[in-house]
Scaffold this active site. Structure first.
Site, PDB file in Angstrom:
ATOM      1  N   GLU A 124       9.769   3.138   0.466  1.00 24.59           N
ATOM      2  CA  GLU A 124       9.221   4.371   1.054  1.00 24.59           C
ATOM      3  C   GLU A 124       9.514   5.577   0.165  1.00 24.59           C
ATOM      4  O   GLU A 124       8.674   6.469   0.009  1.00 24.59           O
ATOM      5  CB  GLU A 124       9.806   4.606   2.459  1.00 24.59           C
ATOM      6  CG  GLU A 124       9.452   3.546   3.491  1.00 24.59           C
ATOM      7  CD  GLU A 124       7.981   3.517   3.876  1.00 24.59           C
ATOM      8  OE1 GLU A 124       7.214   4.381   3.423  1.00 24.59           O
ATOM      9  OE2 GLU A 124       7.604   2.590   4.627  1.00 24.59           O
ATOM     10  N   ASP A 264       1.091  -6.620   2.057  1.00 22.17           N
ATOM     11  CA  ASP A 264      -0.146  -5.918   1.699  1.00 22.17           C
ATOM     12  C   ASP A 264      -0.200  -5.288   0.304  1.00 22.17           C
ATOM     13  O   ASP A 264      -0.992  -5.687  -0.566  1.00 22.17           O
ATOM     14  CB  ASP A 264      -0.476  -4.853   2.774  1.00 22.17           C
ATOM     15  CG  ASP A 264       0.736  -3.965   3.153  1.00 22.17           C
ATOM     16  OD1 ASP A 264       1.811  -4.134   2.566  1.00 22.17           O
ATOM     17  OD2 ASP A 264       0.576  -3.108   4.042  1.00 22.17           O
ATOM     18  N   GLU A 357      -1.589  -2.121  16.266  1.00 23.97           N
ATOM     19  CA  GLU A 357      -0.848  -2.741  15.165  1.00 23.97           C
ATOM     20  C   GLU A 357      -1.162  -4.224  15.058  1.00 23.97           C
ATOM     21  O   GLU A 357      -1.229  -4.770  13.967  1.00 23.97           O
ATOM     22  CB  GLU A 357       0.659  -2.527  15.365  1.00 23.97           C
ATOM     23  CG  GLU A 357       1.126  -1.098  15.102  1.00 23.97           C
ATOM     24  CD  GLU A 357       1.044  -0.691  13.643  1.00 23.97           C
ATOM     25  OE1 GLU A 357      -0.079  -0.460  13.146  1.00 23.97           O
ATOM     26  OE2 GLU A 357       2.096  -0.607  12.995  1.00 23.97           O
ATOM     27  N   GLU A 378      -5.457   2.887   6.801  1.00 21.20           N
ATOM     28  CA  GLU A 378      -6.076   1.791   6.042  1.00 21.20           C
ATOM     29  C   GLU A 378      -7.572   1.628   6.308  1.00 21.20           C
ATOM     30  O   GLU A 378      -8.351   1.363   5.387  1.00 21.20           O
ATOM     31  CB  GLU A 378      -5.349   0.469   6.319  1.00 21.20           C
ATOM     32  CG  GLU A 378      -4.007   0.328   5.622  1.00 21.20           C
ATOM     33  CD  GLU A 378      -2.870   1.116   6.269  1.00 21.20           C
ATOM     34  OE1 GLU A 378      -3.090   1.698   7.356  1.00 21.20           O
ATOM     35  OE2 GLU A 378      -1.768   1.142   5.694  1.00 21.20           O
TER      36      GLU A 378
END
Ligand code: DMJ
Length: 615
Positions: A124, A264, A357, A378
């Protein structure tokens, strides 16, 4: 869940999805869809959305990390260093907001420091802070961007370098795969977990690679490439990677392979590292990984999670992080499955007004415990890329629906709220910084493109690669060794409208290359049912003359555009438009059939129990 898995283990169970789509034809879409005038209004509305949230953050939360938009307060969620401001910098620049961009850069240069006793996530911190600083540095230090700051003296670059040095201890592991977290003052904590996610270890190459180039210090690039190699070396025989790995032993502790949660952006950075740096090792790995994903995870139009060794389906789930995939496929030139998958993912959005989610593909309902929508970007990202590649107005219509949902469901007093339940639309008092870095940015870019774009990304001096946090990373001559990517489909196409789809060249016609084993890598699907498919073949010889430096990429199957034949454009357009006219009133999907992964028998741990879908 167990029930769903049992249901899917028999090899020929057909799941039928009846998804609520209005019939779409190109003619109707043109007549009833978003017009250029409306696109302008939507672009301006999205800009207003950004400022509602950005001003709310600055007024009520800054310099804390993130805004609590319901109570109009703030909270530290990452390291306590004005996360949302840093994540917003390049969106301000993209909007041409010179005043706020310069003021923010100045404040950060004067006030930020990383010598703090905080243990932070390597992933992050890299994608949000390091990426945000580097992107803003590259914009502020370069007058060609139109956003250069006269008083700027590389302050953000120095901060980025200092921060990256503080992250380096995390890479000191036997596998080269970094720890998930590191203390900015003391290095890796004694009791730090040795388990990290594949995305966490494999999504650092762009930011660290740029830093190496800008500082002339190869260590940043080396450690992150080593991490990718460490992960890829431990792939299964099927060329799949799991979700969690022990960075000391290299053992997979979570063996569910998928394109979403925990994995991902590993795929994303393989392709993007090649696109930005021209490093063919990344392209090679991407091709192998992508081919395996399409073989074992793709259940047209959905993607499932399977055991990385046996390919047995363990999670028949759509998870909202998967929605970046069609956008990545556009960059890879594999448009046809991207279109179908985007339509399926968007159908979930339409059903609830947001994407949960997790959406269970067996029960056709929100997955237990995964009912929230934390303002994720996304689906917007893929919508933007597909519109850029096809200019099909259905993507503008989709964007308009997303804006409406956010405005009516998520807007709250000082910003935009997480939705804690996509069924009840209950709001939660939190706003992730990626809402301003990505969600709003992609929506704005979508409508700006339709309105006749005049922005840094579409008309600026460089081509841009978007980091996984949506940060603009320019392919300047200093950063990018790839000089030929002017013609690269999707990512770099200057004037890429739908007509250009008909000119994607076939790259696999060289008989010598056809004998190369690497050539057996994935070759993009090129609308085989499309009568224009013949054109792909017929122009294929031209491409090598156009982009002579791309022969290696061509070997690996990435699509490139051939020369423009303006005489044929109108005819091609007409034919193309008639081919994209589709109806989505009924979408029938085969989730698991006889030819799907279940019949792969080279399993060494087919009985592995589900271990949960961790985030
Ligand atoms: C962002 O931080 C990045 O896009 C990351 O790759 C995935 N998670 C969020 C958005 O959902």
């Amino acid at each position: 869940m167990e029930k769903a898995v049992k249901m899917l283990k028999p090899s020929s169970i057909l799941c039928v999805f009846v998804l609520i789509f209005s019939a779409i034809s190109v003619d109707r879409a043109v007549a009833e869809g978003v017009t250029p005038d409306e696109a302008k209004q939507l672009r301006d509305e999205v800009r207003e959305m950004f400022y509602h949230a950005f001003d709310g953050y600055m007024e009520h939360a800054f310099p804390l990390d993130e805004l609590r938009p319901l109570t109009c307060t703030g909270e530290d969620t990452l390291g306590g260093y004005a996360l949302t401001l840093i994540d917003s910098l390049d969106t301000l620049a993209l909007f041409g907001d010179r005043e706020r961009f310069a003021a923010s850069v100045e404040w950060i240069g004067k006030n930020l420091h990383f010598d703090i006793n905080k243990t932070v996530s390597v992933f992050e911190t890299t994608i949000r802070i390091l990426g945000g600083l580097l992107s803003a540095h590259l914009i502020a230090s370069d007058y060609a961007t139109g956003m250069g700051i006269p008083s700027y003296d590389n302050q953000l670059l120095h901060l980025a370098e200092d921060l990256a040095h503080r992250l380096l201890p995390a890479f000191d592991t036997p596998t080269g795969i970094p720890f998930g977290s590191v203390n900015l003052l003391h290095g890796v904590d004694e009791n730090e977990s040795k388990i990290t996610s594949t995305a966490g270890g494999g999504t650092l190459t762009l930011e660290f690679g740029i830093l190496s180039i800008l500082t002339n210090n190869p260590v940043f690039q080396q450690v992150t490439k080593n991490a990718v190699r460490g992960i890829w070396a431990r792939r299964s025989k099927l060329n799949l990677v799991g979700a969690h790995i022990n960075v000391f032993t290299g053992e997979w502790t979570q063996k569910d392979a998928g394109i979403g949660t925990s994995i991902d952006s590993f795929y994303e950075y393989l392709l993007k590292a090649y696109l930005l740096f021209g490093d063919e090792e990344y392209l090679f790995i991407f091709q192998e990984a992508y081919k395996a994903a399409m073989h074992y995870l793709y259940n047209d139009p959905w993607y499932v999670e399977v055991n990385m060794n046996s390919a047995v389906i363990v999670w028949p789930l759509f998870n909202s992080l998967q929605a970046f995939w069609p956008g990545l496929q556009v960059l890879a030139g594999d448009i046809d499955p991207a279109i179908r998958t985007h339509a399926a993912f968007f159908s979930v959005w339409k059903k609830y007004g947001f994407t949960p989610e997790g959406f269970n593909l067996a029960t056709l309902s929100v997955q237990h415990g995964q009912k929230s929508y934390p303002l994720r970007p996304e689906l917007m990202e893929s919508t933007y890329w597909l519109y850029k590649a096809t200019r099909d107005t259905r993507y503008l219509d989709a964007g308009r629906e997303m804006v409406a949902s956010l405005q009516y469901g998520a807007r709250c007093p000082c910003g935009y709220c997480h939705i804690s339940d996509v069924v009840s639309h209950k709001q939660e008092d939190h706003m992730e910084s990626f809402f301003l870095a990505e969600t709003v940015k992609y929506l704005w870019l979508l409508f700006d493109l339709a309105a006749g774009s005049d922005n840094l990304v579409e008309n600026g001096p460089y081509k841009y690669i978007f980091s996984t946090e949506g940060h603009l990373l320019p392919a300047t001559p200093q950063i990018s060794l790839v000089n030929e990517h002017c013609s690269y489909f999707g990512a770099f196409c200057k004037n890429d409208d739908i007509r250009k789809r008909s000119r994607i060249s076939d790259i696999s016609v060289d008989p010598q290359e056809a004998n190369n084993t690497l050539h057996e890598s994935w070759v993009p699907n090129r609308f085989p049912s499309d009568p224009l498919y013949r054109n792909f073949i017929s122009v294929s010889g031209v491409i090598k003359g156009l982009c002579p430096g791309l022969t290696h990429g061509q070997k690996f199957g990435v699509s490139y555009l051939a020369a423009t034949d303006t005489d044929n454009e109108d005819e091609l357009t007409k034919q193309q438009e008639s081919n994209v006219a589709q109806s989505y009133s009924l979408l029938v999907t085969n989730i698991a059939n006889d030819s799907q992964p279940n019949d792969n028998k080279n399993s060494d741990d087919a009985q592995e129990p589900n271990q949960g879908n961790s985030e």
